[in-house]
Design a protein around this motif. Structure first.
Motif, PDB file in Angstrom:
ATOM      1  N   ARG B 209       0.963  -1.328   0.099  1.00 40.54           N
ATOM      2  CA  ARG B 209      -0.052  -0.047  -0.159  1.00 40.54           C
ATOM      3  C   ARG B 209       1.087   1.319   0.065  1.00 40.54           C
ATOM      4  NH1 ARG B 209      -5.273  -0.264   2.655  1.00 40.54           N
ATOM      5  NH2 ARG B 209      -4.461  -1.621   4.431  1.00 40.54           N
ATOM      6  N   SER B 234       1.327  -6.873  -2.136  1.00 42.80           N
ATOM      7  CA  SER B 234       0.659  -7.077  -1.021  1.00 42.80           C
ATOM      8  C   SER B 234      -1.105  -7.068  -1.449  1.00 42.80           C
ATOM      9  CB  SER B 234       0.817  -6.286   0.156  1.00 42.80           C
ATOM     10  OG  SER B 234       0.251  -4.969  -0.067  1.00 42.80           O
ATOM     11  N   SER B 267       3.806  -3.567   5.332  1.00 43.35           N
ATOM     12  CA  SER B 267       3.938  -3.705   6.785  1.00 43.35           C
ATOM     13  C   SER B 267       4.310  -5.120   7.284  1.00 43.35           C
ATOM     14  CB  SER B 267       2.349  -3.281   7.384  1.00 43.35           C
ATOM     15  OG  SER B 267       1.636  -4.229   7.001  1.00 43.35           O
TER      16      SER B 267
HETATM   17  C1  LIG Z   1      -8.037 -14.363   5.208  1.00 44.11           C
HETATM   18  C2  LIG Z   1      -6.878 -13.251   5.065  1.00 44.11           C
HETATM   19  C3  LIG Z   1      -5.943 -13.492   3.844  1.00 44.11           C
HETATM   20  C4  LIG Z   1      -5.186 -12.341   3.519  1.00 44.11           C
HETATM   21  N1  LIG Z   1      -4.192 -12.900   2.613  1.00 44.11           N
HETATM   22  C5  LIG Z   1      -3.262 -11.776   2.148  1.00 44.11           C
HETATM   23  C6  LIG Z   1      -2.179 -12.112   1.085  1.00 44.11           C
HETATM   24  O1  LIG Z   1      -2.310 -13.150   0.500  1.00 44.11           O
HETATM   25  N2  LIG Z   1      -1.239 -11.334   0.923  1.00 44.11           N
HETATM   26  C7  LIG Z   1      -1.274  -9.989   1.657  1.00 44.11           C
HETATM   27  O2  LIG Z   1      -0.240  -9.023   1.280  1.00 44.11           O
HETATM   28  N3  LIG Z   1      -2.133  -9.775   2.359  1.00 44.11           N
HETATM   29  C8  LIG Z   1      -3.110 -10.597   2.829  1.00 44.11           C
HETATM   30  N4  LIG Z   1      -4.016 -10.425   3.931  1.00 44.11           N
HETATM   31  C9  LIG Z   1      -4.015  -8.704   4.255  1.00 44.11           C
HETATM   32  C10 LIG Z   1      -3.182  -8.566   5.441  1.00 44.11           C
HETATM   33  O3  LIG Z   1      -3.831  -8.861   6.605  1.00 44.11           O
HETATM   34  C11 LIG Z   1      -2.810  -7.004   5.254  1.00 44.11           C
HETATM   35  O4  LIG Z   1      -3.971  -6.383   5.391  1.00 44.11           O
HETATM   36  C12 LIG Z   1      -2.037  -6.720   3.878  1.00 44.11           C
HETATM   37  O5  LIG Z   1      -0.829  -7.531   3.952  1.00 44.11           O
HETATM   38  C13 LIG Z   1      -1.319  -5.288   4.034  1.00 44.11           C
HETATM   39  O6  LIG Z   1      -0.789  -4.858   3.106  1.00 44.11           O
HETATM   40  P1  LIG Z   1       0.387  -3.650   3.113  1.00 44.11           P
HETATM   41  O7  LIG Z   1       1.495  -3.903   3.819  1.00 44.11           O
HETATM   42  O8  LIG Z   1       0.722  -3.166   1.831  1.00 44.11           O
HETATM   43  O9  LIG Z   1      -0.569  -2.377   3.635  1.00 44.11           O
HETATM   44  P2  LIG Z   1      -0.299  -1.786   5.175  1.00 44.11           P
HETATM   45  O10 LIG Z   1      -0.562  -2.790   6.052  1.00 44.11           O
HETATM   46  O11 LIG Z   1      -1.193  -0.785   4.785  1.00 44.11           O
HETATM   47  O12 LIG Z   1       1.108  -1.433   5.049  1.00 44.11           O
HETATM   48  C14 LIG Z   1       1.681  -0.320   4.215  1.00 44.11           C
HETATM   49  C15 LIG Z   1       2.940   0.036   4.541  1.00 44.11           C
HETATM   50  O13 LIG Z   1       3.633   0.879   4.054  1.00 44.11           O
HETATM   51  C16 LIG Z   1       4.440   1.836   4.580  1.00 44.11           C
HETATM   52  N5  LIG Z   1       4.704   3.079   3.931  1.00 44.11           N
HETATM   53  C17 LIG Z   1       3.763   3.833   3.245  1.00 44.11           C
HETATM   54  N6  LIG Z   1       4.421   4.745   2.636  1.00 44.11           N
HETATM   55  C18 LIG Z   1       5.619   4.637   2.450  1.00 44.11           C
HETATM   56  C19 LIG Z   1       6.712   5.022   1.750  1.00 44.11           C
HETATM   57  N7  LIG Z   1       6.512   6.256   1.109  1.00 44.11           N
HETATM   58  N8  LIG Z   1       8.237   4.450   1.877  1.00 44.11           N
HETATM   59  C20 LIG Z   1       8.194   3.368   2.733  1.00 44.11           C
HETATM   60  N9  LIG Z   1       7.237   2.639   3.214  1.00 44.11           N
HETATM   61  C21 LIG Z   1       5.924   3.285   3.251  1.00 44.11           C
HETATM   62  C22 LIG Z   1       3.658   1.983   5.892  1.00 44.11           C
HETATM   63  O14 LIG Z   1       4.524   2.252   6.985  1.00 44.11           O
HETATM   64  C23 LIG Z   1       3.049   0.727   6.097  1.00 44.11           C
HETATM   65  O15 LIG Z   1       3.925  -0.116   6.936  1.00 44.11           O
HETATM   66  C24 LIG Z   1      -5.177 -11.265   4.059  1.00 44.11           C
HETATM   67  C25 LIG Z   1      -5.878 -11.139   5.397  1.00 44.11           C
HETATM   68  C26 LIG Z   1      -6.854 -12.104   5.559  1.00 44.11           C
HETATM   69  C27 LIG Z   1      -7.990 -11.789   6.662  1.00 44.11           C
END
Ligand SMILES: Cc1cc2nc3c(=O)[nH]c(=O)nc-3n(C[C@H](O)[C@H](O)[C@H](O)COP(=O)(O)OP(=O)(O)OC[C@H]3O[C@@H](n4cnc5c(N)ncnc54)[C@H](O)[C@@H]3O)c2cc1C
Lengths: 259, 319
Positions: B209, B234, B267
Motif C-alpha cells: 500500500r 500485497s 507492513s
Molecule cells: C484471510 C486473509 C487473507 C489475507 N491474504 C493476504 C495475502 O495473500 N497477501 C497479503 O499481502 N495480505 C493478505 N491479507 C491482508 C493482510 O492482513 C494485510 O492487510 C496486508 O498484507 C497489508 O498490506 P500492506 O502491507 O501493503 O499494507 P499496510 O499494512 O497498509 O502497510 C503499508 C506500509 O507501507 C508503509 N509506507 C507507506 N508509505 C511509505 C513510503 N513512502 N516508503 C516506505 N514505506 C511506506 C507504511 O509504513 C506501512 O507499513 C489477508 C488477510 C486475511 C484476513
C-alpha cells in the motif's frame, strides 16, 4: 435457483497457527476458529444470485460441534438454512474422504449450484471443489472472479496463473470463487437475530449412508509420516536511511553474493 | 520398475521449464513417463523435448474437439494410468488447473492427493512427499495408504534433472470430453514481458500500500527488471487497484521462496509473511520503524521507498 454454499471453519490467520507435534494434525485449541474469509465471499455470491433469480441458499459444513458458529455467520448474512455434518468418526479426514461425505450431503440437497471457496487458508490444497464435481458427475469451474447465470447456463471469469478465461457451463455445476468475486456483506442486527431461529440440520455418517471405514484419519488414503516446525525467522540488521541506505542495501546483497 | 507419470506443461508449442523438474522428481520414485495433450502438429517436437528432459515413455493424446475446460487432460491422465498399469505416482504442477485435475483424478483412482509438495522420495518402497504448512511454519512428510498417489508439485522446489532418454516410447491415447463439460469461450493471457513467473523467479520485488498508486508501481518494476526479478504485491496493493490480483503474494495469493525477496512499503502482516517468509534473504524498506516486516528482514531500511528503491536500483545496475 437453489444454491448450496460450502463453509469451512479454520484457525484464524491472524493467530499463531499450530499443528499437534504427535500426529501433525491441526491444533484447534491454539487459535480462534473462524469462518474462512473466502467462504463469506461464496455466501455473498450465492445471496446475490438468489436475489436475482429466486431460490434459497443452504450453508453446509462438515466439522466439530463448534463449527455451528461458522454456519450462524452464513445464516446471519442471509442464508435460509444450514446443514452441519458432524460425527466423531470424521476427525482427521483428508480431502478425498471429506469430499465423499460432502457429496453425500449435497446429493440429498439436490441444488442447482454448489459454491465453495477456491482454497481454504488451512489446507490450501484447492482439491475439494473438483473432487465434489467428480463425485457428483458435475462440471466444475474453479477460481472464479465473476459469475452470471442465464437460465440453465452459467458464464464465469476464471482466473489462472497467466491470465483469465470466460467459461460457460451447464447447471447444475460446482463453482469455486476467488477473493475478487465479491465483498461479503456485514450481517445486520435483524440478520443476527433471525439466524438464531433458522433451521440447522445435523447429519451424521449414518444419516448420510457413508461408510465409517472410509473417513477419518484411519480411513483416509493419506497419512502424515513425520514433521518438524521450522525454526522461527529472526530479524537481521535494520538501518535508518541517512541518504545512502539504497547503496548500502546493494552492497549487502552483492557482498553476500545473493545478487 | 513402476512408471511415474508426469503431466507435461506446454505453452506455444514448447515445454515449460517445470516439466523437466516434474520429470526429475518422477525419476526419484519410478521410471519417468510423460502424459502429453497437444495439437498433432506440435507433437514430434514436444516428444523429442520430453525425451531430452528425461521421459522414457510419452503417452500422447490430441485435445478433444469443442474447447472443453480440462476434461481432455483428465481423460488423458486417466487413460494413461490404465494403459501403464504399474504406476508409482502421478505428478502434476500445483497450478489452478493442476490442482483441479489432481482432485478429480484422486477420486477416480480412490487414492489421495499429496498436495503442495516441495520434495519427494522413496522411503521403504513408499512414495513420501514433503509439504510446507502454514506458510512454511511447519514441514510435514506425507504418504498414501492406498491407490496411486497423486502429487501436486510446487515448481522451483528442486534442482535435479533426469537423465535424458534418446527415443522415448510413444503410446497413443484416445480421449473424449464427457458431457456436461464446461467450455472455454475466450482466453486472455496477461502480458508479463520478459519477467519471470513469481514462483520461478530467484528475486521477487513486491510493493504494498505504501507504493501509493498504480503509476508509482514503476519504482517496484524498475528494481525487479534491473535484477531480472518478478514483481509481487500485497493484498492491500491489489485491493487498492495498484497491481493485478494474480501478483498477490501471501496467504491467499502465491507462495514464493526466492533467493532474495524485497518488500517495499509493505507492513508485513502475518498473512503476507505466510507467502514469503521462507525466502532465503529478505530486504525490507518501510518508513515505519515498528513495521512487523523488520522482525523477519535480514536487511531492513527505515526510510522512504521512493528514495531508497531508486538508489538500490541504480547501485545494482552499475554492478
Ligand atoms: C484471510 C486473509 C487473507 C489475507 N491474504 C493476504 C495475502 O495473500 N497477501 C497479503 O499481502 N495480505 C493478505 N491479507 C491482508 C493482510 O492482513 C494485510 O492487510 C496486508 O498484507 C497489508 O498490506 P500492506 O502491507 O501493503 O499494507 P499496510 O499494512 O497498509 O502497510 C503499508 C506500509 O507501507 C508503509 N509506507 C507507506 N508509505 C511509505 C513510503 N513512502 N516508503 C516506505 N514505506 C511506506 C507504511 O509504513 C506501512 O507499513 C489477508 C488477510 C486475511 C484476513
Amino acid at each position: 435457483m437453489d444454491i448450496a454454499v460450502l463453509i469451512k471453519q479454520v484457525p484464524d490467520t491472524y493467530g499463531e497457527r499450530r499443528l499437534h507435534e504427535t500426529d501433525w494434525s491441526l491444533d484447534r485449541a491454539a487459535t480462534d476458529a473462524v469462518i474462512d474469509e473466502i467462504d463469506t465471499r461464496g455466501v455473498e455470491l450465492a445471496l446475490t444470485l438468489t436475489e436475482q433469480h429466486g431460490g434459497e441458499v443452504t450453508a453446509v459444513t462438515m466439522g466439530p460441534d463448534g463449527a455451528t458458529d461458522a454456519l450462524r455467520k452464513a445464516l446471519a448474512m442471509g442464508a435460509a438454512k444450514a446443514v452441519h455434518i458432524t460425527d466423531p468418526a470424521l476427525a482427521g479426514s483428508d480431502a478425498v474422504a471429506t469430499s465423499a461425505v460432502l457429496a453425500a450431503a449435497l446429493r440429498q440437497l439436490d441444488v442447482d449450484l454448489i459454491v465453495t471457496g477456491n482454497e481454504s487458508t488451512d489446507g490450501r490444497s484447492a482439491a475439494v471443489p473438483a473432487m465434489l464435481a467428480e463425485r457428483l458427475g458435475l462440471p466444475a469451474v474453479t477460481s472464479v472472479r465473476a459469475l452470471t447465470v442465464d437460465g440453465d447456463t452459467l458464464t464465469a471469469e476464471r482466473v489462472v496463473e497467466g491470465g483469465w478465461a470466460r467459461i460457460q457451463a451447464p447447471l447444475p455445476a460446482v463453482v469455486s470463487v476467488n477473493e475478487k468475486i465479491a465483498e461479503p456483506r456485514y450481517p445486520n442486527f435483524k440478520g443476527i437475530m433471525s439466524a438464531k431461529k433458522k433451521p440447522v440440520t445435523t447429519l451424521t455418517l449414518a444419516d448420510l449412508g457413508v461408510d465409517a471405514d472410509r473417513v477419518g484419519a484411519a480411513g483416509s488414503a493419506t497419512r502424515a509420516v513425520d514433521g518438524a516446525p521450522r525454526p522461527p525467522r529472526t530479524g537481521g540488521h535494520t538501518i535508518t536511511d541517512d541518504g545512502s541506505a539504497g547503496a548500502q542495501a546493494a552492497r549487502y546483497l552483492i557482498e553476500r553474493k545473493v545478487l | 520398475m513402476p512408471q511415474a507419470l508426469v503431466l507435461a506443461v506446454t505453452a506455444d508449442g514448447a515445454l515449460r521449464p517445470v516439466t523437466a523438474e516434474l520429470l526429475a522428481a518422477a525419476a526419484r520414485v519410478g521410471d519417468p513417463a510423460a502424459v502429453l495433450v497437444c495439437d498433432p502438429a506440435e507433437r514430434d517436437t514436444l516428444v523429442t523435448a520430453l525425451g531430452a528432459a528425461g521421459a522414457t515413455t510419452v503417452l500422447v493424446a490430441a485435445p478433444p474437439a469443442g474447447a472443453p475446460l480440462l476434461t481432455g487432460e483428465l481423460a488423458a491422465l486417466t487413460a494413461a494410468v490404465t494403459a501403464t498399469g504399474d504406476v508409482s505416482a502421478v505428478l502434476i504442477e500445483s497450478t489452478f488447473d493442476g490442482r483441479e485435475l489432481a482432485g478429480r483424478l484422486a477420486v477416480r483412482l480412490d487414492s489421495g492427493v499429496l498436495a503442495e509438495s516441495t520434495d519427494v522420495e522413496l522411503l521403504d518402497g513408499q512414495v513420501v512427499v514433503t509439504q510446507p504448512a502454514f506458510g512454511g511454519a511447519y514441514s510435514v512428510r506425507w504418504t498414501t495408504t492406498r491407490g496411486v498417489p497423486v502429487i501436486t508439485w510446487r515448481g522451483n522446489s528442486i534442482e535435479d534433472t533426469a537423465a535424458p532418454a534418446d527415443a522415448p516410447a510413444v503410446v497413443e491415447l484416445t480421449v473424449e470430453a464427457p458431457a456436461p463439460a464446461p467450455t472455454v469461450l475466450e482466453e486472455h493471457h496477461e502480458p508479463v514481458g520478459d519477467r519471470p513467473e513469481l514462483t520461478a523467479a530467484s528475486v521477487v520485488v513486491s510493493g504494498g500500500r505504501g507504493v501509493g498508486s498504480a503509476e508509482k508501481f514503476t519504482v517496484v518494476e524498475q528494481l525487479a527488471d534491473t535484477v531480472g526479478g518478478a514483481v509481487g504485491a500485497s493484498r492491500a496493493a491489489v485491493d487498492a487497484g495498484f497491481y493485478p490480483a494474480q501478483f498477490q503474494v501471501g496467504q491467499t495469493g502465491t507462495s514464493v521462496s526466492p533467493q532474495v525477496y524485497i518488500a517495499l512499503g509493505i507492513s508485513g502482516a502475518i498473512q503476507h509473511r505466510a507467502g514469503m517468509q521462507t525466502s532465503k534473504t529478505i530486504v525490507a524498506v518501510n518508513k515505519d520503524p515498528d513495521a512487523p516486516i523488520f522482525e523477519i528482514a535480514d536487511f531492513g531500511v527505515v526510510g522512504d521507498l521512493f528514495t531508497v528503491a531508486p538508489q538500490l536500483t541504480e547501485a545494482l545496475a552499475e554492478r
